[in-house]
Design a protein around this motif. Structure first.
Motif, short mmCIF file in Angstrom:
data_model
loop_
_atom_site.label_atom_id
_atom_site.label_comp_id
_atom_site.label_asym_id
_atom_site.label_seq_id
_atom_site.Cartn_x
_atom_site.Cartn_y
_atom_site.Cartn_z
N GLU A 220 0.80 -1.22 0.00
CA GLU A 220 0.00 0.00 0.00
C GLU A 220 0.83 1.27 0.00
O GLU A 220 0.30 2.39 -0.15
N ILE A 221 2.15 1.16 0.16
CA ILE A 221 2.97 2.36 0.26
C ILE A 221 3.09 3.08 -1.08
O ILE A 221 3.33 4.29 -1.13
N GLY A 222 2.91 2.36 -2.19
CA GLY A 222 3.05 2.96 -3.51
C GLY A 222 2.12 4.13 -3.74
O GLY A 222 2.52 5.18 -4.25
N ALA A 223 0.85 3.99 -3.36
CA ALA A 223 -0.15 5.03 -3.61
C ALA A 223 0.15 6.28 -2.79
O ALA A 223 0.10 7.40 -3.31
N VAL A 224 0.47 6.12 -1.51
CA VAL A 224 0.73 7.28 -0.67
C VAL A 224 2.05 7.94 -1.05
O VAL A 224 2.20 9.17 -0.98
N PHE A 225 3.01 7.17 -1.50
CA PHE A 225 4.29 7.70 -1.97
C PHE A 225 4.05 8.62 -3.17
O PHE A 225 4.55 9.76 -3.21
N THR A 226 3.27 8.15 -4.13
CA THR A 226 2.98 8.93 -5.33
C THR A 226 2.21 10.20 -5.00
O THR A 226 2.50 11.29 -5.51
N GLU A 227 1.23 10.08 -4.11
CA GLU A 227 0.43 11.25 -3.72
C GLU A 227 1.29 12.29 -3.00
O GLU A 227 1.17 13.49 -3.25
N TYR A 228 2.15 11.82 -2.10
CA TYR A 228 3.02 12.74 -1.34
C TYR A 228 3.96 13.50 -2.28
O TYR A 228 4.09 14.73 -2.20
N VAL A 229 4.64 12.79 -3.17
CA VAL A 229 5.60 13.41 -4.09
C VAL A 229 4.92 14.45 -4.97
O VAL A 229 5.46 15.53 -5.22
N ALA A 230 3.70 14.14 -5.44
CA ALA A 230 2.97 15.07 -6.31
C ALA A 230 2.48 16.28 -5.54
O ALA A 230 2.64 17.43 -5.98
N ARG A 231 1.88 16.06 -4.36
CA ARG A 231 1.27 17.17 -3.62
C ARG A 231 2.34 18.15 -3.11
O ARG A 231 2.15 19.37 -3.16
#
Length: 273
Positions: A220-231
């Motif tokens: 599940e870390i992939g989704a939050v990683f992507t969201e964090y980097v983008a935001r």
């Protein structure tokens, strides 16, 4: 990096002094004061394979020692000066700093390293080393409190309102990395080529390179990683913040967490045991 981190949290460094250091000041001399020798000592720490935080931390401690001794030259510093400084550090204000035993021990470590540097440069000899008979007992920190599985779940739920905080706690809880390792993480250290089994590379430099390791991450870390980097428009470094800012994030999250267990930046990397 977004503008939500105030300048209040920026770490003070000594990097600006390097270009202005004259060559002759980089080599210590017996008639120098501690303060006069610090630029050369700083460069030694920068090039000596120490932790990235060591130069600023050690020089900061040595600057206070130099101010305590004022104009006394290196050749005249003796054991009594060291003992007087230790007493000053331990004495409660207003006559001293009133520091804890652990903090005093850290400052003595910096002082010992400084005098070893002077020995290497033959500014003093071993018989005249004022640190030779100073005992610096290592102060052990208490063992961190271990969280139960349900407490970890509730802690992550509390942190999940923001991708930065959620990713921070996921990494601490799932990998057990140390705080200093967190600040060395880069986006390129993460491998999501297999979305069912992502990995993270923990890298060290110089003498600590033997601690390099590859760690498995939860799917599940992939989704939050992507969201964090983008935001947060993250570039090369994954967490381009100061230690103080990260500690504040951890503290604020813990305040909203419904449990009696304590969480701190020092223990977060070992919460799962």
């Amino acid at each position: 990096m977004p503008g939500d981190q105030l300048h209040l949290f920026q770490r003070k460094t000594y990097k600006g002094i390097i270009p202005s250091i004259p060559f002759e000041a980089r080599v210590p001399a017996t008639d120098m004061t501690v303060l006069a020798a610090l630029p050369g000592y700083y460069l030694y720490l920068k090039d000596g394979g120490f932790s990235q935080y060591t130069p600023d931390d050690f020089v900061g401690d040595l600057k206070k020692f130099g101010l305590f001794l004022k104009e006394k030259p290196l050749k005249d510093i003796n054991r009594g000066d060291i003992q007087a400084w230790i007493s000053f550090l331990k004495t409660p204000s207003p006559k001293g700093d009133g520091l804890s035993a652990k903090t005093v021990s850290r400052k003595l470590t910096a002082l010992s390293n400084f005098f070893n540097w002077l020995l290497m440069n033959e500014v003093i000899d071993r018989k005249a080393d004022p640190m030779a008979d100073i005992i610096n007992s290592r102060i052990s920190s208490p063992l961190p409190e271990i969280l139960f599985e349900d407490e970890c779940t509730r802690l992550l739920a509390t942190a999940s309102s923001d991708p930065r905080t959620y990713l921070l706690f996921l990494l601490f809880l799932e990998t057990g990395i140390k705080l200093e390792e967190l600040f060395d993480l880069k986006i390129s250290h993460f491998d999501f080529s297999n979305k069912y089994s992502p990995e993270m590379l923990v890298k060290h430099t110089a003498k600590k390179a033997k601690k390099d390791r590859k760690l498995k991450l939860p799917m599940e870390i992939g989704a939050v990683f992507t969201e964090y980097v983008a935001r947060y428009e993250v570039g090369d470094m994954l967490f381009p913040y100061t230690q103080r800012f990260i500690r504040l994030l951890i503290t604020e999250t813990a305040k909203n967490w419904d449990t009696k267990a304590s969480v701190s930046a020092n223990s977060a990397g070992y919460l799962r045991g």
